[in-house]
Design a protein around this motif. Structure first.
Motif, PDB file in Angstrom:
ATOM      1  N   GLN A   1      -1.989   3.061  -2.313  1.00 26.74           N
ATOM      2  CA  GLN A   1      -3.057   2.303  -3.206  1.00 26.74           C
ATOM      3  C   GLN A   1      -3.660   1.157  -2.389  1.00 26.74           C
ATOM      4  O   GLN A   1      -4.780   0.716  -2.505  1.00 26.74           O
ATOM      5  CB  GLN A   1      -2.092   1.926  -4.259  1.00 26.74           C
ATOM      6  CG  GLN A   1      -3.046   1.186  -5.437  1.00 26.74           C
ATOM      7  CD  GLN A   1      -4.501   1.684  -5.724  1.00 26.74           C
ATOM      8  OE1 GLN A   1      -4.100   3.225  -6.287  1.00 26.74           O
ATOM      9  NE2 GLN A   1      -5.460   1.155  -5.878  1.00 26.74           N
ATOM     10  N   ARG A   2      -2.654   0.531  -1.706  1.00 25.02           N
ATOM     11  CA  ARG A   2      -3.181  -0.592  -0.770  1.00 25.02           C
ATOM     12  C   ARG A   2      -3.952  -0.347   0.231  1.00 25.02           C
ATOM     13  O   ARG A   2      -5.112  -1.176   0.543  1.00 25.02           O
ATOM     14  CB  ARG A   2      -1.987  -1.339  -0.264  1.00 25.02           C
ATOM     15  CG  ARG A   2      -0.637  -1.656  -1.230  1.00 25.02           C
ATOM     16  CD  ARG A   2      -1.281  -2.777  -2.293  1.00 25.02           C
ATOM     17  NE  ARG A   2      -0.006  -3.336  -3.087  1.00 25.02           N
ATOM     18  CZ  ARG A   2      -0.184  -3.316  -4.312  1.00 25.02           C
ATOM     19  NH1 ARG A   2      -1.293  -3.312  -4.941  1.00 25.02           N
ATOM     20  NH2 ARG A   2       0.824  -3.711  -4.975  1.00 25.02           N
ATOM     21  N   LEU A   3      -4.038   0.883   0.651  1.00 23.06           N
ATOM     22  CA  LEU A   3      -4.666   1.278   1.769  1.00 23.06           C
ATOM     23  C   LEU A   3      -6.137   1.249   1.193  1.00 23.06           C
ATOM     24  O   LEU A   3      -7.161   0.805   1.308  1.00 23.06           O
ATOM     25  CB  LEU A   3      -4.695   2.487   2.488  1.00 23.06           C
ATOM     26  CG  LEU A   3      -5.366   3.234   3.491  1.00 23.06           C
ATOM     27  CD1 LEU A   3      -5.637   2.313   4.600  1.00 23.06           C
ATOM     28  CD2 LEU A   3      -4.955   4.566   3.759  1.00 23.06           C
TER      29      LEU A   3
ATOM     30  N   THR B   1       1.961   0.515   9.538  1.00 19.77           N
ATOM     31  CA  THR B   1       1.252   0.805  10.500  1.00 19.77           C
ATOM     32  C   THR B   1       1.675   2.341  10.655  1.00 19.77           C
ATOM     33  O   THR B   1       0.683   3.328  10.997  1.00 19.77           O
ATOM     34  CB  THR B   1       1.318   0.269  11.758  1.00 19.77           C
ATOM     35  OG1 THR B   1       0.609  -1.028  11.798  1.00 19.77           O
ATOM     36  CG2 THR B   1       0.230   0.752  12.840  1.00 19.77           C
ATOM     37  N   ARG B   2       2.676   2.745  10.891  1.00 23.63           N
ATOM     38  CA  ARG B   2       3.294   3.948  10.974  1.00 23.63           C
ATOM     39  C   ARG B   2       2.981   5.026   9.869  1.00 23.63           C
ATOM     40  O   ARG B   2       2.347   6.177  10.097  1.00 23.63           O
ATOM     41  CB  ARG B   2       4.623   4.120  11.372  1.00 23.63           C
ATOM     42  CG  ARG B   2       5.341   5.722  11.715  1.00 23.63           C
ATOM     43  CD  ARG B   2       6.744   5.549  11.758  1.00 23.63           C
ATOM     44  NE  ARG B   2       7.745   4.709  10.573  1.00 23.63           N
ATOM     45  CZ  ARG B   2       7.791   5.101   9.354  1.00 23.63           C
ATOM     46  NH1 ARG B   2       7.272   6.375   9.035  1.00 23.63           N
ATOM     47  NH2 ARG B   2       8.536   4.519   8.738  1.00 23.63           N
TER      48      ARG B   2
ATOM     49  N   CYS C   1      -3.192   9.258   8.056  1.00 20.64           N
ATOM     50  CA  CYS C   1      -4.650   9.403   8.662  1.00 20.64           C
ATOM     51  C   CYS C   1      -4.375  11.003   9.182  1.00 20.64           C
ATOM     52  O   CYS C   1      -5.418  11.780   9.260  1.00 20.64           O
ATOM     53  CB  CYS C   1      -4.969   8.554   9.649  1.00 20.64           C
ATOM     54  SG  CYS C   1      -5.691   7.136   8.778  1.00 20.64           S
ATOM     55  N   ASP C   2      -3.318  11.125   9.779  1.00 21.11           N
ATOM     56  CA  ASP C   2      -3.151  12.249  10.576  1.00 21.11           C
ATOM     57  C   ASP C   2      -3.181  13.527   9.490  1.00 21.11           C
ATOM     58  O   ASP C   2      -3.748  14.723   9.660  1.00 21.11           O
ATOM     59  CB  ASP C   2      -1.671  12.234  11.173  1.00 21.11           C
ATOM     60  CG  ASP C   2      -1.415  13.670  12.008  1.00 21.11           C
ATOM     61  OD1 ASP C   2      -2.232  14.180  12.803  1.00 21.11           O
ATOM     62  OD2 ASP C   2      -0.528  14.144  11.781  1.00 21.11           O
ATOM     63  N   LYS C   3      -2.504  13.461   8.373  1.00 22.84           N
ATOM     64  CA  LYS C   3      -2.496  14.425   7.335  1.00 22.84           C
ATOM     65  C   LYS C   3      -3.640  14.636   6.648  1.00 22.84           C
ATOM     66  O   LYS C   3      -3.672  15.823   6.154  1.00 22.84           O
ATOM     67  CB  LYS C   3      -1.263  14.347   6.443  1.00 22.84           C
ATOM     68  CG  LYS C   3       0.057  14.488   6.992  1.00 22.84           C
ATOM     69  CD  LYS C   3       1.242  14.203   5.916  1.00 22.84           C
ATOM     70  CE  LYS C   3       2.657  14.255   6.639  1.00 22.84           C
ATOM     71  NZ  LYS C   3       3.538  15.085   5.889  1.00 22.84           N
TER      72      LYS C   3
ATOM     73  N   THR D   1     -10.269   3.691   7.148  1.00 27.04           N
ATOM     74  CA  THR D   1     -11.703   4.019   6.170  1.00 27.04           C
ATOM     75  C   THR D   1     -11.816   5.045   5.779  1.00 27.04           C
ATOM     76  O   THR D   1     -12.026   5.379   4.545  1.00 27.04           O
ATOM     77  CB  THR D   1     -12.607   3.047   6.804  1.00 27.04           C
ATOM     78  OG1 THR D   1     -12.425   1.794   7.012  1.00 27.04           O
ATOM     79  CG2 THR D   1     -13.869   2.898   5.878  1.00 27.04           C
ATOM     80  N   GLN D   2     -12.030   6.002   6.888  1.00 31.62           N
ATOM     81  CA  GLN D   2     -12.052   7.496   6.203  1.00 31.62           C
ATOM     82  C   GLN D   2     -11.039   8.087   5.547  1.00 31.62           C
ATOM     83  O   GLN D   2     -11.220   8.857   4.541  1.00 31.62           O
ATOM     84  CB  GLN D   2     -12.195   8.323   7.478  1.00 31.62           C
ATOM     85  CG  GLN D   2     -12.717   9.704   7.269  1.00 31.62           C
ATOM     86  CD  GLN D   2     -12.838  10.365   8.633  1.00 31.62           C
ATOM     87  OE1 GLN D   2     -12.389  10.085   9.692  1.00 31.62           O
ATOM     88  NE2 GLN D   2     -13.551  11.687   8.386  1.00 31.62           N
ATOM     89  N   ALA D   3      -9.791   7.534   5.744  1.00 37.89           N
ATOM     90  CA  ALA D   3      -8.789   8.159   4.883  1.00 37.89           C
ATOM     91  C   ALA D   3      -8.788   7.685   3.478  1.00 37.89           C
ATOM     92  O   ALA D   3      -8.590   8.464   2.645  1.00 37.89           O
ATOM     93  CB  ALA D   3      -7.339   7.637   5.458  1.00 37.89           C
ATOM     94  N   ALA D   4      -9.173   6.536   3.493  1.00 36.40           N
ATOM     95  CA  ALA D   4      -9.342   5.810   2.185  1.00 36.40           C
ATOM     96  C   ALA D   4     -10.367   6.613   1.299  1.00 36.40           C
ATOM     97  O   ALA D   4     -10.372   6.599   0.029  1.00 36.40           O
ATOM     98  CB  ALA D   4      -9.627   4.320   2.282  1.00 36.40           C
TER      99      ALA D   4
END
Length: 70
Positions: free
Chosen positions: A4-6, A27-28, A34-36, A43-46
Motif C-alpha cells: 500500500q505504501r509503495l 528495500t528487500r 518487483c521480481d514477482k 513505479t512499474q510495480a505500483a
C-alpha cells in the motif's frame, strides 16, 4: 503494508518507520515484489498493483506474504 505504501509513492526510508521496519528490509521487500511482478522499477510495480486491484484480481504470490487478505 509495504504494498500500500509503495502504491502511495512513499520512499523506502519513509515506509520503514511507519511499519517498524528498517530501510534495508523495506528495500528487500520492494525488490522481491518487483521480481514477482516482473517489474523493472518500483513505479512499474505500483502501476501493476493498481491495475490488478481495479480489475478485482488478487496477486496471491505477492500479497500472501505482505498483505492481509480482504
Amino acid at each position: 503494508m509495504v504494498l500500500q505504501r509503495l502504491i502511495e509513492g512513499l520512499r523506502d526510508k519513509d515506509i520503514g518507520p511507519l511499519l517498524g521496519l528498517t530501510t534495508r528490509s523495506v528495500t528487500r521487500i520492494v525488490l522481491e515484489i518487483c521480481d514477482k511482478l516482473n517489474a523493472r522499477t518500483r513505479t512499474q510495480a505500483a502501476c501493476i498493483l493498481v491495475s490488478e486491484q481495479k480489475a478485482g484480481m488478487v496477486l496471491l504470490n505477492v500479497t500472501e506474504r505482505y498483505v492481509t487478505p480482504r
